[in-house]
Every structure is written in C-alpha cells, then in structure tokens.
Write a protein that holds these residues in place. Structure first.
Motif, PDB file in Angstrom:
ATOM      1  N   HIS A 175       0.856  -1.363   0.311  1.00 10.14           N
ATOM      2  CA  HIS A 175       0.101   0.059  -0.115  1.00 10.14           C
ATOM      3  C   HIS A 175       1.075   1.499   0.158  1.00 10.14           C
ATOM      4  CE1 HIS A 175      -2.880  -2.822   0.366  1.00 10.14           C
ATOM      5  NE2 HIS A 175      -4.425  -1.815   0.400  1.00 10.14           N
ATOM      6  N   ASP A 228      -8.195  -7.153   4.195  1.00  7.89           N
ATOM      7  CA  ASP A 228      -7.641  -5.797   3.354  1.00  7.89           C
ATOM      8  C   ASP A 228      -9.650  -6.745   2.498  1.00  7.89           C
ATOM      9  OD1 ASP A 228      -5.573  -4.122   1.653  1.00  7.89           O
ATOM     10  OD2 ASP A 228      -8.103  -5.579   0.557  1.00  7.89           O
ATOM     11  N   HIS A 276     -10.401  -6.326  -0.420  1.00  3.31           N
ATOM     12  CA  HIS A 276     -10.403  -6.917  -2.245  1.00  3.31           C
ATOM     13  C   HIS A 276      -9.829  -8.361  -2.065  1.00  3.31           C
ATOM     14  CE1 HIS A 276     -11.476  -2.757  -2.812  1.00  3.31           C
ATOM     15  NE2 HIS A 276     -12.288  -3.666  -3.645  1.00  3.31           N
ATOM     16  N   SER A 312      -4.329  -1.548  -9.723  1.00  3.31           N
ATOM     17  CA  SER A 312      -4.254  -2.378  -8.821  1.00  3.31           C
ATOM     18  C   SER A 312      -4.625  -3.532  -8.733  1.00  3.31           C
ATOM     19  CB  SER A 312      -5.863  -1.615  -8.668  1.00  3.31           C
ATOM     20  OG  SER A 312      -7.004  -1.772  -8.808  1.00  3.31           O
ATOM     21  N   CYS A 313      -5.205  -3.959  -7.655  1.00  3.88           N
ATOM     22  CA  CYS A 313      -5.548  -5.298  -7.486  1.00  3.88           C
ATOM     23  C   CYS A 313      -6.488  -5.718  -8.871  1.00  3.88           C
ATOM     24  CB  CYS A 313      -5.714  -5.981  -5.904  1.00  3.88           C
ATOM     25  SG  CYS A 313      -6.809  -4.735  -5.077  1.00  3.88           S
ATOM     26  N   CYS A 373       0.291  -0.291  -4.701  1.00  5.78           N
ATOM     27  CA  CYS A 373      -1.472  -0.570  -5.262  1.00  5.78           C
ATOM     28  C   CYS A 373      -0.998   1.047  -5.360  1.00  5.78           C
ATOM     29  CB  CYS A 373      -2.268   0.121  -3.758  1.00  5.78           C
ATOM     30  SG  CYS A 373      -2.522  -1.907  -2.640  1.00  5.78           S
ATOM     31  N   CYS A 402      -4.562   3.849  -6.601  1.00  8.20           N
ATOM     32  CA  CYS A 402      -5.675   3.335  -5.855  1.00  8.20           C
ATOM     33  C   CYS A 402      -6.460   3.890  -4.755  1.00  8.20           C
ATOM     34  CB  CYS A 402      -5.598   2.034  -6.193  1.00  8.20           C
ATOM     35  SG  CYS A 402      -7.082   1.223  -5.533  1.00  8.20           S
ATOM     36  N   LEU A 403      -5.478   4.218  -3.647  1.00  5.28           N
ATOM     37  CA  LEU A 403      -5.632   4.728  -2.124  1.00  5.28           C
ATOM     38  C   LEU A 403      -4.453   5.560  -2.048  1.00  5.28           C
ATOM     39  CD1 LEU A 403      -5.829   2.635   0.439  1.00  5.28           C
ATOM     40  CD2 LEU A 403      -3.876   2.990  -1.541  1.00  5.28           C
ATOM     41  N   ASN A 442     -11.202   0.510  -8.069  1.00  6.84           N
ATOM     42  CA  ASN A 442     -12.674  -0.012  -7.624  1.00  6.84           C
ATOM     43  C   ASN A 442     -13.053   0.921  -6.902  1.00  6.84           C
ATOM     44  OD1 ASN A 442     -11.064  -0.235  -4.994  1.00  6.84           O
ATOM     45  ND2 ASN A 442      -9.930  -2.299  -5.912  1.00  6.84           N
TER      46      ASN A 442
HETATM   47  S1  SF4 Z   1      -4.404  -2.240  -5.329  1.00  6.30           S
HETATM   48 FE1  SF4 Z   1      -6.279  -0.898  -4.069  1.00  6.30          FE
HETATM   49  S2  SF4 Z   1      -7.648  -1.673  -3.371  1.00  6.30           S
HETATM   50 FE2  SF4 Z   1      -6.257  -3.456  -3.918  1.00  6.30          FE
HETATM   51  S3  SF4 Z   1      -5.365  -4.268  -2.274  1.00  6.30           S
HETATM   52 FE3  SF4 Z   1      -4.333  -1.955  -3.166  1.00  6.30          FE
HETATM   53  S4  SF4 Z   1      -5.349  -0.410  -1.916  1.00  6.30           S
HETATM   54 FE4  SF4 Z   1      -6.518  -1.767  -1.743  1.00  6.30          FE
END
Ligand code: SF4
Lengths: 201, 469
Positions: free
Chosen positions: B65, B130, B132, B348-349, B409, B412-413, B431
């Motif tokens: 992250h 998490d 996801h 992202s995931c 990550c 994405c965040l 997402n």
């Molecule tokens: S990519 Fe985004 S949604 Fe996926 S684990 Fe990382 S922060 Fe969470």
C-alpha cells in the motif's frame, strides 16, 4: 475490551446513505502503527477545511454534538475498505454506538471487536431516531443492551435485534482470542484431520 | 440423497472447527495474507499478550500500500510510510512469517501475488486484512476481508469466529460483445444490485460469460464483489483454474497435484443447490461502463450521461445524486464522452495483471497520450512487470507517452506519493471512486484498462469500441 451494557448519550444525525470507511477515516491517517489517537481525524474531510480549520456546518463540529456518543445514519454505514481504523477513530472520538438501517459486514464485525454497539433498525424507526437526533441538546438516547432497547427523548422506546453471542461478548467485554484458545485441542485435531484429507493445504 | 450444496456450503462445512450451541461457528483458515497497513496493531497485540503466530507456514506477508512506484532502491522518503514498512519487516522477522521484501521481484499487491505464487488454491478459506481479498474467490475459494482484530485472531489461532453467510448467485448469460471486458461486467452488476445488494451474502458468479473468462478476468469480477456489499465472491474451479495454477511455485506438485485436482473437481455447486438470492444479467446487453459519481453503483454505459437529480423522487437519493455531482464537478445530463480528464491510472488489484496491461497496450499502440493528460501504468507485481517487459508492452506504452512504474497499490488509494490534486479528474482502473480516494478533492471515474487507455489518448472519456482495431 471495555464492556458495553448501557449508554446514555447525545446522538448526532448523519442523514446520508453509504457513509464509507474512507469518509470515516481517510487513508492519510492509516499510516499509524497504533490503535489510539485517531479521534481527531475522524471524518477529517467532512470536518475540516484545507487549512485545518473546522467546517462549522458539519454535525460533529456543532456545539451540541461535539460530545456525541451515538451516530444515527442512513443505509449501508461503514461500506468500503476493511480498515479497523474506522471503529478506532469513532471510539477515540467518543462514539460508542452507531444506529442505521444497515451496515457493511466487515465494519459491523469490527465494531464488536472494539466495544462499539452497531444497532440495526427499520426505516420507520430510523426516521424517528433521526428526528430525535436532530433535537440538538435534547438529542439524548438511552441504549440498554441487556434489554435491547433504545430509549427516546419522548419516553418511548424502540427495541432491536442482536445476535446473542455478540451481545454476550459485548456485555462481558470478552476477548475473542482468549475464548478461541480454550478450543485449542479442537483446532489441533482439525488440523490433523485436514492434513490427512488435503495434504497440499 | 444428500441435500444439494453450493460451492460456498461445501467450503464452509469442510472448515468448521466448532459450532457452539448458540450457532456461532469457528472456522479454520487455510491461507492468511498480511500487508503493512492493517497488521501493525495485530502483531502488537500478540506481543502484548505473549502469543505466537500459530502457523507462519500458512501466512504470507508483503508491503504494497505504501511503497513508492518510482525507483525504490533508495528507500521510502515519506517517514510514516517508511516506519510502517519497517514495522512489518520487524514483525515478520520476530514471528517467523514468510515475506517478499520490497526489492524482491515477487513483491506486489497482496491480491496479485497470492494467485501468482499458487498460494491461493481452490476450496480454501483465505483471509487478509483488506476488503479486496474477495479477489481470490476467482479460484473457487472462500476469500474475504477482515479487520485488524481478526488479523490478530487468525495469527494467534489460525481460525476465525464467523457467522454463516447466505448464498447468492449472479448469472451472466451468453457471450459479452466485442470491446466489453470483465470490468464492465462487474460494474454493470454493481449498477444493477447496488453497493449493499450483496450484504450478508457470498456471491457465486455463474453463466457462460463467466465460464469463458480467463483467470485474470475472473479475478477482476471477484475483486469488486465487495463493492456490491457481499462478503465474498466466488467462481467454481474448472480446467481454466487448474491450467493457471499448474506449476506455480506454491501450488501442489506431482502426486499431490493429481489428488488436489480430483478434490477440486468435487467443489462446484451441485445440481439443484438452493440460493437465497438470484440475479441474472444478459451479457449481450452490457456496454463499456464508466462511473459518474462517488460510489461504484453510480455507473452508466459510456454512451450514457450523468443523471438528473430533478428526475429522482426519493429525497435521500436525490440529495445523494446532487452531492455526488457537485463533488465530481459535473452538470446533470452531461454525456459521459464529453467529460475531459487530467490523469489516467492503470493498475491496482482489480486491473493490474498481465491481461490488463496487454489490453491497455493494444489501444495505446501507435497512438499518443493527449497533451493535457498524465497517464501512468503500475503493474500489480514485479512478475507482472517482468512479463510485460518481455512482451515489449512497456515499450509500446512508453512510446505512447505512458509512465511505466514499479509495482504497488499506488494511486488506487494514494497512500504513497501517487495522488490526484484537488479537482483533478482521473480515469482509473481501480475499484473505488469514493470522495478523496485518489487524493483529497480528486475525482475518479472507474473504467476498464482499455477504456482507461482510450481516455488517455483522446483526453476525455471515450467509447473504446470506436478505437479498437
Ligand atoms: S490495489 Fe487498491 S484496492 Fe487493491 S489492495 Fe491495494 S489499495 Fe486495496
């Protein structure tokens, strides 16, 4: 974990659906390695201006709600990220109970691990409680977990459902891990049996 | 005859360690993924109580992250991020947990590396701090996100107290049209069921469109199950699943592989199994999707437009539309293809796997990122990055003007340095389009990788079908 039995406290109205955990505690505060101290950042983006000053319109900034212990909110409270920082932030702010028509699963679970009571009520009940919470300094609710009731300012009361096991743990402040470790022999035998059945697992 | 059971029922029942009189269940956890953001307080709890990690061999840790996506041989500049990653490194050492260091080629987003290593397998219970974690359900496992207290619980006991979930089936019938991806399918599903549509349920995705998907695509679908409120999403394991797993570093080998496949074939739901909720969509109706608002359910076909709050009679919904439009800086009834963007995030995931990067490169090839746009591609793992480079995808993307980054990550965040500035608008393959998700004041439109690439080269949200060759 602190026990939860009864609570008499101010309820703050948050008349919004889908209050997600990103709103409750934005990610810039997830870098902590502690559980405490997040209360000042709870709802940060709704609560503060960019220069750090408070937004006077935000409910928890209003004088009558600064010490709120209950939040009354619309559908699907706590959706989104699994961050337990959300209940930690609420608790550190002083919130011990959240009332909504529905909760996201992970948030709901996380509340119980931290001595916060999430109460699910019907849409009609929520409308009444939202009105109660709108009464400023008179917005006091009395939560009684043992009897599963919410006492309203007008003297009426609303009853609610809750899973008996979760209730038991909350009332007694029980630590889950300690309880599970009492089952250690069952875990041992499960592992042995599983090793035989699915050795690759 | 035994009652027909769903995939979920089978996994659930085979993992029950204990059922109390009041019905509360204790389930065994086969795999536990750990990352730096939601684990420090859990390890701290173990230390304070003098407890050990029960099964380090079933646990795998990685930092994703917070890690920078630029050159990281020099370490992490941001102090808090660095402390969080260092804390994880110390904890995995103290507790003997397997760990992929930041400079290891296997490092990447926790939900990408689990499947990639064969750590994720069918029929298993898989958890991670998490939401996801649902991603891993694509393999026919029961995978769900947990909070930090639960992370601590799993570390200490390898079990979790859990209430049983209800069964929900979402069937996508028929074949998806050209230009429509798994991301469009899951966005269309969320648009249909809403962000709380799956609450309390485990969703099984079924139907021809799902069966025909690659594992990468299935992961995209399961990944966003949580955005539909469900506890987990899953897809029955089949030959596609087995082919993906075979030979992965942590997958079973030799005789154990044969044994495992035999067992995995017993997992799909029985004929006549009962679901508490059923939803059916027709694949042929699905058009490339794009979100307009601040919840994943705020989604429309790219040929559509923003909603008009005046047309909404429910006062709560009306207020919510008004709030979202105001935040997004969009007027009612704006055609989506007129929305100009400033940034593009591919990663992202949800969409950081090789197939996603191929899809983006296919659109980028021979085109240029619009002058007004900054576009970045962040592979989901070091191995995805390596493979993309072997295929020359990085060159295509770089020639088109995309920034090619290190895995994590990322935006994405926006916990690392990659973020939107207030008011900036992004076409993102992630997402969540929540307020401030990609940076305070940032505006996110969720799209598929090919749609994101189309937006990058045109400078506005675009229908990728017009660009595909
Ligand atoms: S990519 Fe985004 S949604 Fe996926 S684990 Fe990382 S922060 Fe969470």
């Amino acid at each position: 974990m602190e026990k939860f039995t009864q609570l008499r406290g101010t309820a703050a109205p948050m008349d919004m659906i889908n209050i997600d955990t990103d709103m409750i505690i934005p990610k810039q505060y997830l870098k902590t390695i502690k559980r405490t101290g997040l209360g000042k950042h709870a709802f940060a983006e709704m609560r503060y201006n960019e220069d750090g000053s408070e937004k006077p319109d935000f409910v928890l900034n209003k004088p009558q709600y600064r010490n709120a212990q209950v939040i009354v909110a619309e559908d699907n409270f706590g959706c989104g990220s699994s961050r337990e920082h959300a209940p930690w932030a609420l608790l550190d702010f002083g919130i011990k109970c959240v009332i909504s028509t529905s909760f996201a699963d992970i948030f709901y679970n996380n509340c119980f691990k931290n001595g916060i009571l999430p109460i699910q009520v019907t849409h009609e009940q929520l409308r009444e409680l939202m009105d109660d919470a709108g009464k400023g300094s008179n917005a006091v609710l009395e939560i009684d977990l043992e009897n599963q009731t919410i006492g309203r300012p007008n003297g009426e009361s609303v009853s609610f459902e809750i899973d008996p096991h979760r209730k038991h743990c909350l009332i007694n402040g029980l630590d889950d891990i300690g309880q599970t470790l009492q089952q250690a022999s069952k875990i041992d035998s499960f592992e042995e049996q599983r090793k035989a059945a699915t050795p690759w697992a | 005859m035994a009652t027909p059971r769903t995939l979920f029922d089978k996994i659930w029942q085979s993992h029950l360690v204990d059922v109390q009189e009041d019905g509360s269940c204790l389930i065994y956890i086969d795999r536990h993924l750990v990352h730096e953001v939601t684990s420090p307080q859990a390890f701290e709890g173990l230390k304070l109580a003098g407890r050990k990690v029960r099964r380090p061999d079933l646990t795998l840790a990685v930092a994703d992250h917070n890690v920078p996506t630029s050159d990281r041989s020099k370490g992490i500049a941001d102090e808090e991020s660095r402390i969080q990653v260092e804390t994880l490194e110390k904890n995995v050492k103290d507790f003997g947990v397997p760990y992929f260091p930041v400079l290891d080629v296997r490092q990447g987003i926790v939900h990408i590396i689990g499947p990639e290593q064969g750590f994720t397998l069918p029929g298993m219970t898989i958890v991670c701090g998490d939401s996801h974690t649902a991603t891993h359900g694509a393999f026919g496992s029961l995978a769900f996100g947990i909070g930090t207290s639960e992370v601590e619980h799993v570390l200490a006991t390898q079990t979790l107290p859990q209430a049983p979930a209800k069964n929900m089936r979402i069937t996508v019938e028929g074949k998806v049209p050209e230009g429509v991806t798994s991301k469009d399918v899951i966005l269309a599903i969320i648009g249909k069921i809403g962000t709380a549509g799956g609450t309390g349920h485990v969703v099984e995705f079924a139907g021809e469109a799902i069966r025909e998907m690659s594992m990468e695509s299935r992961m995209t679908v399961c990944n966003m199950t949580i955005e539909g409120g469900a506890r987990a999403g899953m897809i029955a394991p089949d030959e596609t699943t087995f082919a993906y797993l075979k030979g992965r570093p942590m997958a079973p080998k030799g005789g154990e592989w044969e044994l495992a496949v035999e067992y995995w074939k017993t997992l799909p739901s029985d004929e006549g199994a009962r679901y508490d909720k059923e939803v059916v969509l027709k694949a042929e109706d699905i058009i490339p999707q794009v979100t307009w608002g601040t919840s994943p359910q705020d989604v429309v076909p790219v040929t559509g437009h923003t909603p008009d709050p005046a047309a909404e009679s429910d006062p709560g919904k009306k207020a919510s539309i008004e709030r979202s439009l105001a935040y997004m800086g969009l007027a009612p009834n704006t055609p989506m293809t007129e929305v100009k963007i400033d940034k593009v995030f591919i990663g992202s995931c949800t969409n950081g796997r090789i197939e996603d990067i191929r899809a983006a490169a296919a659109i980028a090839k021979g085109r240029k990122v619009a002058d007004s746009v900054y576009a970045m591609v962040v592979p989901g793992s070091g191995l995805v990055k390596e493979q993309a480079e072997q295929e020359g995808l990085d060159v295509i993307l770089k020639e088109a003007g995309f920034d090619w980054r290190e895995p994590g990550c990322s935006m994405c965040l926006a916990m690392n340095a990659d973020k939107l500035e207030p008011g900036e608008r992004c076409a993102s393959t992630s997402n969540r389009n929540f307020q401030g998700r990609q940076g305070p004041g940032g505006r996110t439109h969720l799209v598929s990788p090919s749609m994101a690439a189309a937006a990058a080269v045109t400078g506005h949200l675009s229908d990728v079908r017009a660009l595909a060759n």
